[in-house]
Design a protein around this motif. Structure first.
Motif, short mmCIF file in Angstrom:
data_model
loop_
_atom_site.label_atom_id
_atom_site.label_comp_id
_atom_site.label_asym_id
_atom_site.label_seq_id
_atom_site.Cartn_x
_atom_site.Cartn_y
_atom_site.Cartn_z
N LEU A 1 -37.33 -44.11 -16.49
CA LEU A 1 -37.07 -45.04 -15.40
C LEU A 1 -37.29 -44.28 -14.10
CD1 LEU A 1 -36.16 -47.77 -14.32
CD2 LEU A 1 -33.79 -46.98 -14.48
N ILE A 2 -38.24 -44.74 -13.29
CA ILE A 2 -38.68 -44.01 -12.10
C ILE A 2 -38.40 -44.85 -10.85
CG2 ILE A 2 -40.66 -42.98 -10.91
CD1 ILE A 2 -41.94 -42.52 -13.61
N LEU A 3 -37.90 -44.19 -9.82
CA LEU A 3 -37.73 -44.83 -8.52
C LEU A 3 -38.97 -44.56 -7.69
CD1 LEU A 3 -35.99 -46.26 -6.38
CD2 LEU A 3 -35.06 -44.02 -5.77
N ASP A 4 -39.61 -45.62 -7.21
CA ASP A 4 -40.78 -45.51 -6.35
C ASP A 4 -40.34 -45.75 -4.91
OD1 ASP A 4 -43.22 -45.50 -5.09
OD2 ASP A 4 -44.12 -47.09 -6.30
N ILE A 5 -40.30 -44.69 -4.12
CA ILE A 5 -39.78 -44.73 -2.75
C ILE A 5 -40.91 -45.09 -1.79
CG2 ILE A 5 -38.66 -43.37 -0.94
CD1 ILE A 5 -37.85 -41.53 -3.52
N GLY A 6 -40.77 -46.20 -1.09
CA GLY A 6 -41.86 -46.69 -0.25
C GLY A 6 -42.96 -47.27 -1.13
N CYS A 7 -42.55 -48.15 -2.03
CA CYS A 7 -43.46 -48.64 -3.06
C CYS A 7 -44.58 -49.52 -2.53
CB CYS A 7 -42.68 -49.41 -4.12
SG CYS A 7 -41.88 -50.92 -3.50
N GLY A 8 -44.41 -50.07 -1.31
CA GLY A 8 -45.45 -50.90 -0.73
C GLY A 8 -45.80 -52.09 -1.59
N SER A 9 -47.10 -52.26 -1.82
CA SER A 9 -47.57 -53.41 -2.59
C SER A 9 -47.70 -53.11 -4.08
CB SER A 9 -48.91 -53.90 -2.04
OG SER A 9 -49.85 -52.83 -2.02
N GLY A 10 -47.12 -52.00 -4.52
CA GLY A 10 -47.09 -51.70 -5.95
C GLY A 10 -48.30 -50.98 -6.50
N LEU A 11 -49.11 -50.35 -5.63
CA LEU A 11 -50.29 -49.64 -6.12
C LEU A 11 -49.91 -48.48 -7.03
CD1 LEU A 11 -52.51 -49.54 -2.88
CD2 LEU A 11 -52.65 -51.13 -4.80
N SER A 12 -48.88 -47.71 -6.63
CA SER A 12 -48.42 -46.61 -7.49
C SER A 12 -47.70 -47.15 -8.72
CB SER A 12 -47.48 -45.69 -6.71
OG SER A 12 -48.16 -45.03 -5.66
N GLY A 13 -46.93 -48.21 -8.53
CA GLY A 13 -46.19 -48.78 -9.65
C GLY A 13 -47.08 -49.24 -10.78
N GLU A 14 -48.25 -49.78 -10.45
CA GLU A 14 -49.18 -50.21 -11.49
C GLU A 14 -49.59 -49.03 -12.37
OE1 GLU A 14 -51.66 -54.04 -9.96
OE2 GLU A 14 -52.19 -52.12 -9.05
N ILE A 15 -49.77 -47.87 -11.74
CA ILE A 15 -50.16 -46.68 -12.50
C ILE A 15 -49.02 -46.23 -13.40
CG2 ILE A 15 -50.80 -44.24 -12.27
CD1 ILE A 15 -52.29 -45.05 -9.70
N LEU A 16 -47.78 -46.30 -12.89
CA LEU A 16 -46.63 -45.93 -13.71
C LEU A 16 -46.53 -46.82 -14.94
CD1 LEU A 16 -43.91 -45.45 -10.91
CD2 LEU A 16 -45.35 -43.71 -11.98
N SER A 17 -46.80 -48.10 -14.75
CA SER A 17 -46.71 -49.06 -15.87
C SER A 17 -47.82 -48.86 -16.89
CB SER A 17 -46.77 -50.49 -15.33
OG SER A 17 -45.70 -50.76 -14.45
#
Length: 274
Positions: free
Chosen positions: A50-66
């Motif tokens: 479970l990762i906290l994305d700080i300043g996640c914006g529009s989820g560009l980094s989050g998509e990579i995490l997923s």
């Protein structure tokens, strides 16, 4: 060229137009992907986390995490924080998989202690060094952020924050705030001799030497408040030592304050009187 954080606060700078431009730019998406993958490499997670994305914006980094494969320790679940409602609206329109929260990281990290296995941040924390009003200081915002981040991570957890420091003073202010919160901290630079240098603040919960817990961190600048070490040929200044006192006096004089003159007795330990 002016830096975005020098023009407007992030919630105003990243309006609907700027958020859409940021999210749809192929150049920005490629850069974001490279930095996110580098952060994941430094985190070196061995299992879905479970990762906290700080300043996640529009989820560009989050998509990579997923999308991290099982062979690489994923996929990861993530929770994102961002101050821009327009950026988060872009993430919702794109139907990213993470949970997201509208929040100002300069006011803290509002999660229960030990909630996250790790944290990442891409191009966000330098915004904390700008204060929009006279009653808010960068030091205060950094303290609230790093104190909250430290508490939200599990013991032994790690965080990697890529950021763009304006100068050496801002870089030092950010790393020192992390150390004061209790983190073991190291600064890693990719492509340091080019204009495309990328700076990563690598943090471990519980202090200690990050080179022992983070792969690829050998030979980097290491900051650690919990051990006395020699750094760049200069001994770490112990609080109350002569070097520490002289530095504090110089800082006070630079602020225009009157300080007592130094002498050969400055910083000398006194014998206990009975």
């Amino acid at each position: 060229m002016s830096r975005p954080e020098d023009t407007l606060p992030p919630d105003l700078f990243y309006n609907d137009v700027e958020s859409r431009k940021y999210t749809t730019s192929s150049r920005i998406k490629n850069i974001q992907a490279d930095m996110t993958n580098r952060a994941l490499e430094l985190l070196d997670l061995k299992e879905p986390s479970l990762i906290l994305d700080i300043g996640c914006g529009s989820g560009l980094s989050g998509e990579i995490l997923s999308d991290v494969s099982e062979d690489e320790g994923g996929p990861h679940a993530w929770v994102g924080m961002d101050i821009s409602s327009s950026m988060l609206a872009q993430a919702l329109d794109r139907d990213v998989e993470g949970d997201m929260l509208l929040a100002d990281i300069g006011q803290g990290v509002p999660f229960r202690a030990g909630s996250f296995d790790a944290a990442i941040s891409i191009s966000a924390i330098q915004w904390l060094c700008n204060a929009e009003t006279a009653d808010v200081s960068p030091e205060g915002r950094l303290k609230r952020f790093f104190d909250g981040l430290y508490a939200s991570l599990k013991r032994g957890g790690k965080a990697v924050c890529q950021f763009y420091p304006k100068n050496a003073q801002q870089r030092s202010m950010i790393s020192n705030a992390a150390i004061k919160a209790g983190f073991g901290a190291g600064i890693l630079e990719d492509d340091p001799e080019t204009k495309n240098v990328k700076v990563y603040l690598v943090l471990t919960v519980g202090g200690g030497d990050v080179t022992g817990t983070v792969s690829g961190m050998n030979g980097v600048d290491v900051y650690d408040a919990r051990r006395k070490e020699r750094k760049r040929g200069k001994e770490f200044e112990k609080k109350g030592s002569k070097a520490w006192i002289l530095r504090k006096k110089a800082q006070m004089e630079a602020k225009g304050k009157v300080v007592k003159s130094s002498s050969r007795y400055t910083g000398r330990k006194r014998r206990v009187a009975f």
